[in-house]
Design a protein around this motif. Structure first.
Motif, mmCIF file in Angstrom:
data_model
loop_
_atom_site.group_PDB
_atom_site.id
_atom_site.type_symbol
_atom_site.label_atom_id
_atom_site.label_comp_id
_atom_site.label_asym_id
_atom_site.label_seq_id
_atom_site.Cartn_x
_atom_site.Cartn_y
_atom_site.Cartn_z
ATOM 1 N N LEU A 106 0.858 -1.177 0.100
ATOM 2 C CA LEU A 106 0.107 0.146 0.042
ATOM 3 C C LEU A 106 0.934 1.263 0.073
ATOM 4 C CD1 LEU A 106 -2.645 -1.195 2.689
ATOM 5 C CD2 LEU A 106 -2.906 -1.142 0.105
ATOM 6 N N ASN A 107 0.600 1.967 -0.727
ATOM 7 C CA ASN A 107 1.353 3.557 -0.952
ATOM 8 C C ASN A 107 1.032 4.293 0.414
ATOM 9 O OD1 ASN A 107 2.311 6.002 -1.667
ATOM 10 N ND2 ASN A 107 1.612 5.758 -3.483
ATOM 11 N N LYS A 113 -8.985 6.260 1.384
ATOM 12 C CA LYS A 113 -10.129 6.661 0.263
ATOM 13 C C LYS A 113 -9.549 6.849 -1.051
ATOM 14 C CE LYS A 113 -13.132 10.241 -0.861
ATOM 15 N NZ LYS A 113 -13.572 11.554 -0.543
ATOM 16 N N LYS A 114 -8.293 7.206 -1.024
ATOM 17 C CA LYS A 114 -7.385 7.355 -2.491
ATOM 18 C C LYS A 114 -7.195 5.957 -2.702
ATOM 19 C CE LYS A 114 -5.386 9.282 -5.717
ATOM 20 N NZ LYS A 114 -6.273 9.659 -7.065
ATOM 21 N N LEU A 115 -6.558 5.127 -2.107
ATOM 22 C CA LEU A 115 -6.017 4.124 -2.276
ATOM 23 C C LEU A 115 -7.375 3.017 -3.004
ATOM 24 C CD1 LEU A 115 -4.033 2.831 0.861
ATOM 25 C CD2 LEU A 115 -3.047 2.899 -1.379
ATOM 26 N N LEU A 120 -10.534 2.376 -9.354
ATOM 27 C CA LEU A 120 -11.452 2.664 -10.001
ATOM 28 C C LEU A 120 -11.542 3.542 -11.223
ATOM 29 C CD1 LEU A 120 -14.341 2.531 -7.115
ATOM 30 C CD2 LEU A 120 -14.123 1.064 -8.849
ATOM 31 N N GLU A 121 -10.884 4.846 -10.657
ATOM 32 C CA GLU A 121 -10.604 6.040 -11.747
ATOM 33 C C GLU A 121 -9.801 5.457 -12.966
ATOM 34 O OE1 GLU A 121 -10.453 9.235 -7.894
ATOM 35 O OE2 GLU A 121 -8.681 8.510 -9.004
ATOM 36 N N ASN A 122 -8.932 4.234 -12.599
ATOM 37 C CA ASN A 122 -8.146 3.998 -13.792
ATOM 38 C C ASN A 122 -8.779 2.986 -14.724
ATOM 39 O OD1 ASN A 122 -5.984 5.364 -12.637
ATOM 40 N ND2 ASN A 122 -5.070 3.388 -11.483
ATOM 41 N N ASN A 123 -9.843 2.377 -14.179
ATOM 42 C CA ASN A 123 -10.457 1.167 -15.005
ATOM 43 C C ASN A 123 -11.783 1.591 -15.454
ATOM 44 O OD1 ASN A 123 -8.371 -1.103 -15.001
ATOM 45 N ND2 ASN A 123 -8.634 -0.634 -12.844
ATOM 46 N N TYR A 124 -12.483 2.572 -14.833
ATOM 47 C CA TYR A 124 -13.907 2.826 -15.149
ATOM 48 C C TYR A 124 -14.035 4.290 -15.283
ATOM 49 C CZ TYR A 124 -14.962 -1.938 -13.694
ATOM 50 O OH TYR A 124 -14.766 -3.201 -13.483
ATOM 51 N N GLN A 162 -4.282 -5.652 5.535
ATOM 52 C CA GLN A 162 -4.551 -6.537 4.730
ATOM 53 C C GLN A 162 -5.984 -6.412 4.348
ATOM 54 O OE1 GLN A 162 -3.363 -8.001 2.320
ATOM 55 N NE2 GLN A 162 -2.298 -9.618 2.932
ATOM 56 N N ARG A 163 -6.978 -5.978 5.215
ATOM 57 C CA ARG A 163 -8.381 -5.967 4.868
ATOM 58 C C ARG A 163 -8.209 -4.636 3.782
ATOM 59 N NH1 ARG A 163 -12.083 -8.072 8.380
ATOM 60 N NH2 ARG A 163 -11.141 -8.979 10.168
ATOM 61 N N ILE A 164 -7.367 -3.494 3.908
ATOM 62 C CA ILE A 164 -7.629 -2.758 3.029
ATOM 63 C C ILE A 164 -6.994 -3.159 1.538
ATOM 64 C CG2 ILE A 164 -6.531 -0.320 2.304
ATOM 65 C CD1 ILE A 164 -6.242 0.006 5.500
#
Ligand code: SF4
Length: 321
Positions: A106-107, A113-115, A120-124, A162-164
């Motif tokens: 994770l970055n 929220k951004k992660l 979604l922003e990249n694919n849809y 890990q949930r994230i």
């Protein structure tokens, strides 16, 4: 049993070893050697084996995070190895990976929220409101709270991270998830919660999962079918209960005999594996398990055993059969 969603045939991954001032290839690490299997829709297919057996390389080669040397990978009728980079990016919203280490996957500079919004922003092509709704619904699904959305990864425990990671992997609504040792970096008490979460999500979302692990207890709990890998090859493959109740391959027998029984009244005869795993640079001719096998025969040193079906849906690569 439903149709295969993924078919892997004769997958090979050799890593070149380069030497000298001309950086010439002197040899290869044969990480994955002629691996074939299929994964049915909505099942959990486990790949199990010791460290270095090629299980993670197999998982990453399917997604072409590592380019395979040869073989075929067909997902839903699509020849994955023939795709252009652009086509492959499109496919990655359908096939996702969950990595072992939630600390590094994770970055740290992104909020939760951004992660979760980013895939979604990249694919849809979605509006902000729709993205917000999907992010909130996903954070609920993985058992975290909406107040966590403005926090950063370092503010969470290992299990929460890990949930994230899981939420980020499944937010694009994939059909196939490759979970690469997703609980091995976590405390035992947390492992169980994450396994439960994966099983619930799989059922609810109809996911197909490839579950890569070295832990036989975990594999038995989560998977429908299992492939046991040794030194880059599949030694045995079958339905989980068949593998655990009637293992055929001497390596599977040895692995299972080392797993402590949960019932203290059950005394197991341990079959301790002796010797070192041979180098994948110079694997032995014949059966790759011969140097550690208590049942080795002459033919094992000359001819590599093929994976053959010896019981219903149960295949083994061993000259004993
Ligand atoms: Fe052992 Fe031979 Fe079977 Fe290999 S083929 S597992 S060496 S008996």
């Amino acid at each position: 049993m439903s149709n295969p969603i993924l078919v892997v045939e004769n997958l090979r991954k050799y890593f070149p070893i380069k030497e000298g001032i001309f950086n010439r290839t002197k040899n290869y690490v044969r990480a994955v050697e002629n691996v074939s299997f299929s994964v049915n829709e909505r099942e959990t297919f486990a790949i199990v084996g010791e460290s270095g057996c090629g299980k993670s390389t197999t998982g990453r080669s399917i997604l072409r995070l590592i380019e395979p040397t040869s073989g075929n990978v067909v997902y839903n009728g699509i020849d994955v190895l023939a795709l252009s980079n652009k086509e492959l990016r499109g496919l990655r919203k359908e096939i996702q990976i969950i990595f072992q280490n939630p600390y590094s996957s994770l970055n740290p500079r992104m909020t939760v929220k951004k992660l979760l919004s980013e895939p979604l922003e990249n694919n849809y092509k979605l509006g902000q409101k729709e993205i917000q709704e999907k992010v909130e619904s996903m954070i609920d699904k993985v058992g975290l709270s909406r107040k966590h959305l403005d926090r950063y990864p370092h503010q969470f425990s290992g299990g929460q991270r890990q949930r994230i990671s899981i939420a980020r992997s499944i937010i694009t609504n994939p059909k196939l998830v490759i979970a690469d040792e997703p609980v091995s970096a976590l405390d035992v008490s947390i492992q169980s919660q994450i396994l439960n979460l994966l099983m619930e999500l799989q059922k609810e979302l109809g996911l197909t999962m490839i579950f890569i692990s070295h832990d036989l207890n975990v594999v038995r709990r989560i998977s429908n079918r299992v492939a046991v890998m040794y030194l880059g090859s599949i030694a045995e493959i079958g339905e989980t209960e068949d593998i655990f109740n009637t293992p055929f391959h001497p390596y599977t027998e040895a692995l299972l005999s080392a797993v402590p029984s949960l019932d203290p009244m059950v005394k197991k005869k341990r079959n301790i594996l002796k010797g070192e795993i041979p180098s994948p640079i110079n694997p032995p001719i014949g059966c790759v398990f011969q140097t550690r096998c208590s049942k080795v025969m002459d033919i094992c040193k000359k001819k590599r055993p093929e994976l053959i079906e010896i019981d219903k849906n149960h295949k083994v690569a061993c000259h004993l059969y």
